[in-house]
Design a protein around this motif. Sequence first.
Motif, PDB file in Angstrom:
ATOM      1  N   ASP A   1       0.849  -1.187   0.000  1.00 54.58           N
ATOM      2  CA  ASP A   1       0.000   0.000   0.000  1.00 54.58           C
ATOM      3  C   ASP A   1       0.891   1.246   0.000  1.00 54.58           C
ATOM      4  O   ASP A   1       1.462   1.597   1.024  1.00 54.58           O
ATOM      5  CB  ASP A   1      -0.912  -0.019   1.226  1.00 54.58           C
ATOM      6  CG  ASP A   1      -2.014   1.025   1.139  1.00 54.58           C
ATOM      7  OD1 ASP A   1      -1.997   1.851   0.203  1.00 54.58           O
ATOM      8  OD2 ASP A   1      -2.895   1.020   2.014  1.00 54.58           O
ATOM      9  N   GLU A   2       1.019   1.861  -1.156  1.00 54.15           N
ATOM     10  CA  GLU A   2       1.882   3.042  -1.323  1.00 54.15           C
ATOM     11  C   GLU A   2       3.201   2.872  -0.570  1.00 54.15           C
ATOM     12  O   GLU A   2       3.521   3.647   0.334  1.00 54.15           O
ATOM     13  CB  GLU A   2       1.134   4.307  -0.890  1.00 54.15           C
ATOM     14  CG  GLU A   2      -0.131   4.508  -1.717  1.00 54.15           C
ATOM     15  CD  GLU A   2      -0.730   5.894  -1.590  1.00 54.15           C
ATOM     16  OE1 GLU A   2       0.017   6.852  -1.322  1.00 54.15           O
ATOM     17  OE2 GLU A   2      -1.953   6.017  -1.785  1.00 54.15           O
ATOM     18  N   PRO A   3       3.970   1.853  -0.973  1.00 55.50           N
ATOM     19  CA  PRO A   3       5.140   1.474  -0.174  1.00 55.50           C
ATOM     20  C   PRO A   3       6.291   2.462  -0.218  1.00 55.50           C
ATOM     21  O   PRO A   3       7.189   2.378   0.620  1.00 55.50           O
ATOM     22  CB  PRO A   3       5.575   0.143  -0.812  1.00 55.50           C
ATOM     23  CG  PRO A   3       5.097   0.223  -2.219  1.00 55.50           C
ATOM     24  CD  PRO A   3       3.803   0.992  -2.151  1.00 55.50           C
ATOM     25  N   THR A   4       6.276   3.402  -1.171  1.00 52.38           N
ATOM     26  CA  THR A   4       7.444   4.279  -1.276  1.00 52.38           C
ATOM     27  C   THR A   4       7.185   5.691  -0.762  1.00 52.38           C
ATOM     28  O   THR A   4       8.012   6.578  -0.961  1.00 52.38           O
ATOM     29  CB  THR A   4       7.952   4.350  -2.736  1.00 52.38           C
ATOM     30  OG1 THR A   4       6.906   4.866  -3.559  1.00 52.38           O
ATOM     31  CG2 THR A   4       8.365   2.982  -3.234  1.00 52.38           C
ATOM     32  N   VAL A   5       6.059   5.865  -0.066  1.00 52.49           N
ATOM     33  CA  VAL A   5       5.829   7.159   0.580  1.00 52.49           C
ATOM     34  C   VAL A   5       6.920   7.356   1.636  1.00 52.49           C
ATOM     35  O   VAL A   5       7.139   6.484   2.483  1.00 52.49           O
ATOM     36  CB  VAL A   5       4.430   7.204   1.242  1.00 52.49           C
ATOM     37  CG1 VAL A   5       4.296   8.457   2.110  1.00 52.49           C
ATOM     38  CG2 VAL A   5       3.344   7.175   0.176  1.00 52.49           C
ATOM     39  N   GLY A   6       7.637   8.454   1.549  1.00 52.20           N
ATOM     40  CA  GLY A   6       8.678   8.726   2.540  1.00 52.20           C
ATOM     41  C   GLY A   6       9.994   8.023   2.260  1.00 52.20           C
ATOM     42  O   GLY A   6      10.915   8.081   3.072  1.00 52.20           O
ATOM     43  N   VAL A   7      10.074   7.325   1.136  1.00 47.03           N
ATOM     44  CA  VAL A   7      11.335   6.676   0.758  1.00 47.03           C
ATOM     45  C   VAL A   7      12.079   7.612  -0.200  1.00 47.03           C
ATOM     46  O   VAL A   7      11.484   8.160  -1.130  1.00 47.03           O
ATOM     47  CB  VAL A   7      11.060   5.316   0.083  1.00 47.03           C
ATOM     48  CG1 VAL A   7      12.353   4.701  -0.440  1.00 47.03           C
ATOM     49  CG2 VAL A   7      10.370   4.373   1.062  1.00 47.03           C
ATOM     50  N   ASP A   8      13.378   7.804   0.037  1.00 47.91           N
ATOM     51  CA  ASP A   8      14.106   8.765  -0.794  1.00 47.91           C
ATOM     52  C   ASP A   8      14.206   8.282  -2.240  1.00 47.91           C
ATOM     53  O   ASP A   8      14.217   7.094  -2.523  1.00 47.91           O
ATOM     54  CB  ASP A   8      15.501   9.038  -0.213  1.00 47.91           C
ATOM     55  CG  ASP A   8      16.340   7.780  -0.171  1.00 47.91           C
ATOM     56  OD1 ASP A   8      17.134   7.573  -1.095  1.00 47.91           O
ATOM     57  OD2 ASP A   8      16.162   6.997   0.783  1.00 47.91           O
ATOM     58  N   ALA A   9      14.275   9.250  -3.151  1.00 46.32           N
ATOM     59  CA  ALA A   9      14.145   8.978  -4.588  1.00 46.32           C
ATOM     60  C   ALA A   9      15.130   7.917  -5.083  1.00 46.32           C
ATOM     61  O   ALA A   9      14.779   7.058  -5.890  1.00 46.32           O
ATOM     62  CB  ALA A   9      14.323  10.270  -5.375  1.00 46.32           C
TER      63      ALA A   9
END
Length: 252
Positions: free
Chosen positions: A170-178
Motif C-alpha cells: 500500500d503506497e510502499p514508497t511514501v517517505g522513501v528517498d528517490a
Amino acid sequence: RNGAAGGTKPVIELSDVAFGYTASPVVEDISLTIDEGEYVAVVGPNGSGKSTLMRLMLGLLRPDSGVAKLFGEPSHTFDDGARIGYVAQHASASKKMPITVREVVKMGRFPHVGFGRLSADDWAIVDDALETVGMSAFADRRVTQLSGGQRQRAFIARALAGEADLLVLDEPTVGVDAESVEAFYDLLESLNDDGITVLLIEHDLSAVTEQAERVVCLNREIYFDGPTSEFVESDALARAFGTAANFVGGSR
Ligand code: ADP
C-alpha cells in the motif's frame, strides 16, 4: 512478463462486489481476477476506494453484495495468512518497534513453526530472505535505525521468510528517498520474475507505468483494467481523476 510460475490460477477474484461503510457504496460493480504471477497496480485519487478494495480482496471486509475470493476460497474465511505478505506505508510502520531486522524477518516463520523454536532450516530461510532483499549487512540493526527504503525491504523479507506468494503493498514508497525508490521497484520486479504475485496500491503514476504490467484504475467503479501501455494511451486517467491533475506525474 508473467512471472516464473506463469500459471492461470486465480489469486484474487471479485465478482460484482459492492461495499459501503454506510448506506452509500464506496466501491461498486467491481469484477476482476488477478492470476498467479501477475504484477498489478491499483491507482485512483485519494478517497477513491483503493484501501477499501484491498481490504475486500484480503477478506478484512465482507462485500455487501457480490463475492470476493482469495486463493479460491471466500476471502473472509481464508486463514493461511502466511501466503500473503502485506507491506504498509512505512510512515505508519514502526517507531515503537525497537527490534532488529533479523527479528522482524524471523516473525515470518511463526505461522510455520507455531511460535516454536526455529530450526536450522528456518534460520536458513530467514537468511535467504535477508539476502534476497539486500539486507544481510543490516540484520542486527534495529528497524528504528533504518531508512524508509531499508525498512520496507525488511518487511518484504519477512513476507519472503513466510513463503508468501502474494505481496500486497500500500503506497510502499511514501517517505522513501528517490534513489532508493528505483531499487525498491527493481526488487519487486525481480520477486515477480520469481513467480510472486504483486499487487501494488499506488499514488505514484511514474512508478506504476514503469513497473506494472497491468493497471486497475479505480474511482468507486473500475475506470480501466488492462495493460499499462493501453492505460497510458487511454483517457481513463482523466475520467477517473477529473481535476486531480496534481496526481499526474506522481509524487516523486
Ligand atoms: P483510498 O484508499 O483510495 O484513499 P479509501 O478506501 O481509504 O480510499 O476510502 C474510500 C472512502 O471510504 C472515503 O470516502 C473514506 O472516507 C471512506 N472510508 C474509508 N475507511 C472508512 C471507515 N473505516 N469508515 C467509514 N468510512 C471510511
